[in-house]
Design a protein around this motif. Structure first.
Motif, PDB file in Angstrom:
ATOM      1  N   CYS A 135      -6.555  -5.052  -1.698  1.00 24.94           N
ATOM      2  CA  CYS A 135      -5.566  -4.781  -2.732  1.00 24.94           C
ATOM      3  C   CYS A 135      -5.693  -5.824  -3.837  1.00 24.94           C
ATOM      4  O   CYS A 135      -5.797  -7.022  -3.551  1.00 24.94           O
ATOM      5  CB  CYS A 135      -4.178  -4.834  -2.117  1.00 24.94           C
ATOM      6  N   CYS A 138      -2.107  -7.967  -3.702  1.00 29.01           N
ATOM      7  CA  CYS A 138      -1.727  -8.863  -2.598  1.00 29.01           C
ATOM      8  C   CYS A 138      -2.874  -9.177  -1.647  1.00 29.01           C
ATOM      9  O   CYS A 138      -2.692  -9.927  -0.689  1.00 29.01           O
ATOM     10  CB  CYS A 138      -0.548  -8.270  -1.831  1.00 29.01           C
ATOM     11  N   CYS A 152      -2.503   0.285  -0.651  1.00 27.85           N
ATOM     12  CA  CYS A 152      -2.207  -0.934   0.082  1.00 27.85           C
ATOM     13  C   CYS A 152      -1.010  -0.683   1.001  1.00 27.85           C
ATOM     14  O   CYS A 152       0.030  -0.216   0.560  1.00 27.85           O
ATOM     15  CB  CYS A 152      -1.874  -2.072  -0.889  1.00 27.85           C
ATOM     16  N   CYS A 155       1.890  -3.620  -0.088  1.00 30.10           N
ATOM     17  CA  CYS A 155       2.683  -3.592  -1.319  1.00 30.10           C
ATOM     18  C   CYS A 155       2.638  -2.238  -2.016  1.00 30.10           C
ATOM     19  O   CYS A 155       3.207  -2.072  -3.087  1.00 30.10           O
ATOM     20  CB  CYS A 155       2.242  -4.697  -2.275  1.00 30.10           C
ATOM     21  N   THR A 157       0.463  -0.612  -3.672  1.00 31.59           N
ATOM     22  CA  THR A 157      -0.347  -0.401  -4.878  1.00 31.59           C
ATOM     23  C   THR A 157      -1.445   0.635  -4.585  1.00 31.59           C
ATOM     24  O   THR A 157      -2.058   0.603  -3.531  1.00 31.59           O
ATOM     25  CB  THR A 157      -1.009  -1.726  -5.322  1.00 31.59           C
TER      26      THR A 157
HETATM   27 ZN   LIG Z   1      -1.093  -4.977  -1.860  1.00 28.54          ZN
END
Ligand SMILES: [Zn+2]
Ligand SMILES: [Zn+2]
Length: 374
Positions: A135, A138, A152, A155, A157
């Motif tokens: 990711c 993060c 991800c 988080c 994304t």
């Molecule tokens: Zn992430």
């Protein structure tokens, strides 16, 4: 249960079942409520299970446990075949082992394959530069969704499937999921394979098929099969949860119900690198009870239920709540994801502390007592 008058006793069927634990607060397990209520009413409680929980095993000394005859217990379990993946050639390459392919190609048998990895893949490497795809926000490893995008798990994304290091667009799946395996197995089986990944309580009937593949929910949605194959059982045996042993056993018991006893030809296939694991040993001997002595000892040493009481607190205001709780003698530690793990020597101590500690002003706390997936 509170409304029953003149109650003579309480019977809890499948006391090991996590489905009996309330998801909303307070997260009571029906077995524990039944035991408490029976004690208050002065009536007996009978807990029934093919794979008794640690809680039940600890609450009832051996002389108060009833067991079917060894023969009956054996007959209730299907044939269990352990597929030892350490013998695979090439080693560790594929989840489609030869014993599994034989089952898939036997069109006379209905086969259910279980793997708790959703999507196409959980871990991917670029075919050109070999970078693990992570990711960009993060740095956690990304998974590939059914729509091919990378997502991800930490988080959320999402990005298109392009290597963040070299810009290439071809990837090797290092940990494959249901979607990808469905395609692979369909080709190997020479018959349609249906993917099932819904929730356990999904009531939509599944499409008729000879082969199914899905997360463990598939064991609740497909009622009958000849074979249940656990593709990567080590993910269960080695799960970083204190109840992993108990939960692995429960999965096998669930599969045993779907395929029926050995007399009818029911078969469970377990693919593993740990062929001598105590859970598999217990099931091979059709004697799940043998697990619990060791398990209870381990729980005592590590300070987990039923030897201790635990809960998880989360939500806004959790830091202040934890500070106040510590004054009552409850051990409380904040984890990285903003939740707090609470420990006390007994349920009464924990319950009293939770009840007596005021909630911080404006807080929105969620408290899960002994959450099943901890
Ligand atoms: Zn992430
Ligand atoms: Zn690359």
């Amino acid at each position: 249960m509170g409304a029953v008058r003149g109650m003579a006793g309480i019977v809890v069927l499948d006391e090991h079942d996590e489905g009996l634990q309330e998801e909303r607060q307070p997260t009571w397990h029906a077995r524990d409520v039944a035991m408490r209520r029976a004690a208050q009413a002065g009536v007996p409680v009978l807990l029934v299970s093919p794979c008794p929980s640690a809680t039940a095993a600890a609450a009832f000394p051996a002389e108060r446990q009833l067991r079917p005859s060894v023969g009956d217990e054996r007959a209730g379990w299907p044939i269990v075949d352990i597929v030892d993946r350490t013998r695979d050639e090439p080693w560790q390459k594929s989840l489609a082992t030869s014993p599994l392919i034989r089952e898939l190609r036997d069109h006379g048998r209905r086969v259910v394959c279980v793997i708790n990895t959703t999507g196409r893949a959980r871990l991917l490497a670029c075919r050109k530069c070999r970078s693990i795809q992570r990711c960009e926000v993060c740095e956690a490893a990304v998974a590939q969704r059914d729509d091919l995008h990378f997502a991800c798990a930490r988080c959320a994304t999402v990005r298109p499937p392009v290597c963040q290091v070299c810009g290439a667009g071809a990837f090797a799946a290092l940990r494959v999921g249901v979607t990808r395996l469905r395609e692979e197995f369909e080709a190997a089986a020479g018959r349609p394979v249906v993917a099932v990944t819904g929730k356990d309580d999904d009531t939509e009937p599944v499409a008729e098929a000879g082969v199914y593949i899905g997360t463990e929910a598939v064991l609740h949605r497909v009622r009958r099969a000849d074979t249940v194959a656990f593709l990567d059982f080590d993910a269960e045996l080695l799960a970083p949860r204190y109840r992993a042993t108990e939960q692995s056993l429960t999965l096998l018991a669930r599969a045993a119900r779907v395929v029926g006893g050995r007399a009818g030809g029911g078969r469970i296939l377990v693919q593993t690198f740990l062929p001598k694991h105590e859970v598999l040993d217990a099931v091979l001997h059709a004697d799940p009870g043998r697990l619990m002595t060791k398990e209870l000892q381990r729980r005592r040493e590590l300070g987990f239920p039923p030897s201790a009481a635990i809960a998880v607190a989360s939500g806004s205001g959790v830091e202040d709540f934890v500070t106040a709780l510590r004054a009552t003698g409850v051990l409380a530690s904040l984890t990285l994801d903003g939740r707090a793990l609470l420990r006390a020597p007994t349920w009464d101590v924990l319950g009293d502390a939770l009840a007596a500690t005021p909630r911080p002003k404006g807080s929105r706390l969620r408290i899960e007592v002994d959450p099943p997936r901890l």
